[in-house]
Design an enzyme around this catalytic site. Structure first.
Site, short mmCIF file in Angstrom:
data_model
loop_
_atom_site.label_atom_id
_atom_site.label_comp_id
_atom_site.label_asym_id
_atom_site.label_seq_id
_atom_site.Cartn_x
_atom_site.Cartn_y
_atom_site.Cartn_z
N THR A 25 15.92 -7.36 -18.57
CA THR A 25 14.71 -8.16 -18.36
C THR A 25 14.66 -8.71 -16.94
OG1 THR A 25 15.97 -9.98 -19.31
CG2 THR A 25 14.35 -8.95 -20.75
N SER A 58 42.43 -3.29 -1.94
CA SER A 58 42.26 -3.79 -3.30
C SER A 58 43.52 -3.52 -4.10
CB SER A 58 41.07 -3.12 -3.97
OG SER A 58 41.10 -3.41 -5.35
N SER A 113 30.33 -6.93 -14.94
CA SER A 113 29.91 -7.21 -13.58
C SER A 113 31.03 -7.46 -12.59
CB SER A 113 28.93 -8.37 -13.58
OG SER A 113 27.77 -7.93 -13.00
N ASP A 161 23.33 -10.70 -12.49
CA ASP A 161 24.79 -10.65 -12.37
C ASP A 161 25.28 -11.52 -11.23
OD1 ASP A 161 24.21 -8.77 -14.21
OD2 ASP A 161 25.02 -7.06 -13.11
P1 ADP Z 1 30.57 -3.38 -13.49
O1 ADP Z 1 29.85 -4.19 -12.47
O2 ADP Z 1 29.90 -3.39 -14.81
O3 ADP Z 1 32.01 -3.70 -13.60
P2 ADP Z 1 29.89 -1.26 -11.64
O4 ADP Z 1 29.90 0.21 -11.77
O5 ADP Z 1 28.62 -1.92 -11.28
O6 ADP Z 1 30.50 -1.85 -12.99
O7 ADP Z 1 30.96 -1.68 -10.57
C1 ADP Z 1 32.28 -1.18 -10.63
C2 ADP Z 1 32.71 -0.76 -9.24
O8 ADP Z 1 32.88 -1.92 -8.40
C3 ADP Z 1 34.07 -0.08 -9.22
O9 ADP Z 1 33.96 1.29 -9.47
C4 ADP Z 1 34.52 -0.36 -7.79
O10 ADP Z 1 33.91 0.53 -6.88
C5 ADP Z 1 33.95 -1.73 -7.53
N1 ADP Z 1 34.95 -2.79 -7.79
C6 ADP Z 1 34.84 -3.81 -8.63
N2 ADP Z 1 35.92 -4.62 -8.59
C7 ADP Z 1 36.76 -4.08 -7.67
C8 ADP Z 1 38.05 -4.45 -7.15
N3 ADP Z 1 38.70 -5.51 -7.59
N4 ADP Z 1 38.59 -3.63 -6.21
C9 ADP Z 1 37.93 -2.55 -5.77
N5 ADP Z 1 36.74 -2.18 -6.21
C10 ADP Z 1 36.14 -2.91 -7.16
MG MG Z 2 27.91 -3.83 -11.72
#
Ligand code: ADP
Ligand code: MG
Length: 397
Positions: free
Chosen positions: A39, A71, A132, A179
């Protein structure tokens, strides 16, 4: 793992990769959305809460223009060597796009980052699961930049807007504001009833006597999500264009009541787009109702019923669920003491969110684990949500 231990590990890794100590340590949470799915980019309402899980960052300013990112979630943390210039170049389809996208968003809003920096991230919210992690990564990068470079005119809500801009414009995922808003603006023990048109947010104490919010991770990563998400957004925009022909003043689907929508729905030419728009309108109405049920009447049963309706609409009309999630929802609903259960997040995998009575939580976990393992050969993970605060500085020199 407790927070102190995470901070120690982060600083040890920082020392190992970059030498010395960071200028500061920061945190931004993931979020779970209780109701109001898809939404936020349709001009409606959402009702998320920030979690106590999220992304941590240890960061230090540099004198040159190098941007060094690592990371701890990427196996043995190694340094990705970038420069400030990368923010002016196309994305690389790597995780570093998120923090680089935030540097680009700051620059696009008049806050050019003057020198480079080095950062180590660690996330304890499962990535790609609809909680998120991406927003928490963007928002923590935002608070790193604001703090390190003394950008005091960047408000807390701007951290959300800049994070969203990074994800839409740089990463290319056409997300709404929910988010990042939850990650930047969350408050402990409350959920946020947010009107995305006005950005007005009402904080509601999450008073669930004798019950908890349980998140179940299906283990299905929502790989399809970004492409399909952009398709859904386009379908809703196209439906809106059709409706504007009969109602020229209409700016978003979120403005329509259910009755108003039903009167003009036939003008949406494409049957699939009509279903998508129906979800957006009905889901928005459900979210307002759910919030009022909780706030004015403490009517959690009604809240749960609306959560269930939300899932059915996401499964059948918006078509963003998947067999694994539908299975978890179906099995969960068989258990007495489950007040409501639905998919949460963008969809195509990820997690369900359920309100479960305290005495039913053990049964919920064991029965779902058994059934899910039998059906899919995968063990689901469970988290009891602890609604937490938005982005914050944990340590600063
Ligand atoms: P969600 O937001 O639902 O977790 P997304 O696909 O939107 O899923 O985001 C996930 C992506 O964000 C991962 O594939 C990576 O690229 C990035 N990401 C998130 N947290 C980290 C982290 N701690 N270190 C490195 N990349 C991260
Ligand atoms: Mg996401």
């Amino acid at each position: 793992m407790n927070e102190q231990k995470i901070i120690e590990d982060l600083k040890a890794t920082f020392q190992e990769l970059y030498g010395g100590e960071p200028d500061g340590v920061f945190f931004a949470p993931g979020r779970v959305n209780l109701i109001g799915e898809h939404t936020d980019y349709n001009g409606g309402h959402v009702f998320p809460c920030a979690l106590s899980m999220g992304t941590y960052a240890a960061a230090r300013k540099r004198e040159d223009n190098r941007v060094r990112l690592a990371s701890m979630n990427k196996g043995k943390a190694t340094v990705e060597e970038l420069t400030l210039e990368d923010a002016n170049k196309p994305k690389k389809d790597r995780w570093t796009d998120y923090p680089i996208g935030v540097i680009a968003a700051f620059a696009a809003n008049g806050n050019e980052i003057p020198t480079g920096l080095e950062v180590v991230f660690f996330g304890n919210v499962p990535a790609g699961s609809g909680l998120s992690s991406s927003a928490s990564l963007e928002v923590v990068m935002g608070i790193v930049l604001r703090t390190l470079y003394g950008l005091d005119d960047v408000r807390q809500v701007d951290l959300a807007l800049l994070g969203q801009q990074a994800e839409c414009d740089y990463v290319g995922m056409q997300c709404g504001i929910m988010d990042q808003f939850a990650s930047a603006m969350g408050r402990k023990d409350t959920a946020m009833f947010l009107d995305v048109n006005t950005m007005e947010c009402e904080y509601a104490p999450l008073d669930l006597p004798g019950m908890k919010i349980v998140i179940t991770n299906s283990g299905v990563k929502h790989q399809l999500a970004s492409s399909e998400y952009n398709v859904r957004r386009a379908e809703c925009e196209s439906a809106l264009e059709d409706l504007k022909k009969v109602k020229p003043s209409l700016k978003s689907l979120g403005e329509l009541s259910v009755a108003e929508f039903e009167e003009i729905a036939d003008h949406i030419r494409d049957a699939v787009e009509r279903k998508r728009a129906k979800h957006a309108v009905y889901e928005n109405a459900r979210t307002v109702k759910a919030f009022n049920a909780l706030k004015e009447q403490g009517n959690i049963e009604e809240f749960g019923r609306l959560m269930n309706e939300s899932h059915d609409s996401l499964q059948n009309d918006y078509e963003v669920s998947c067999p694994e999630i539908d299975f978890l929802v179906k099995e969960g609903r068989k258990i007495e003491g489950v007040i409501g259960t639905r998919i949460t997040g963008g969809g195509f995998g990820g997690c369900t969110v359920s309100i479960v009575k305290d005495e039913a939580i053990d049964e919920f976990k064991t029965r779902l684990t058994e059934a899910y393992e039998k059906e899919f050969g995968v063990t689901p993970e469970f988290y009891v949500a602890e609604p937490g605060d938005g982005a914050k500085i944990l340590e600063k020199k």
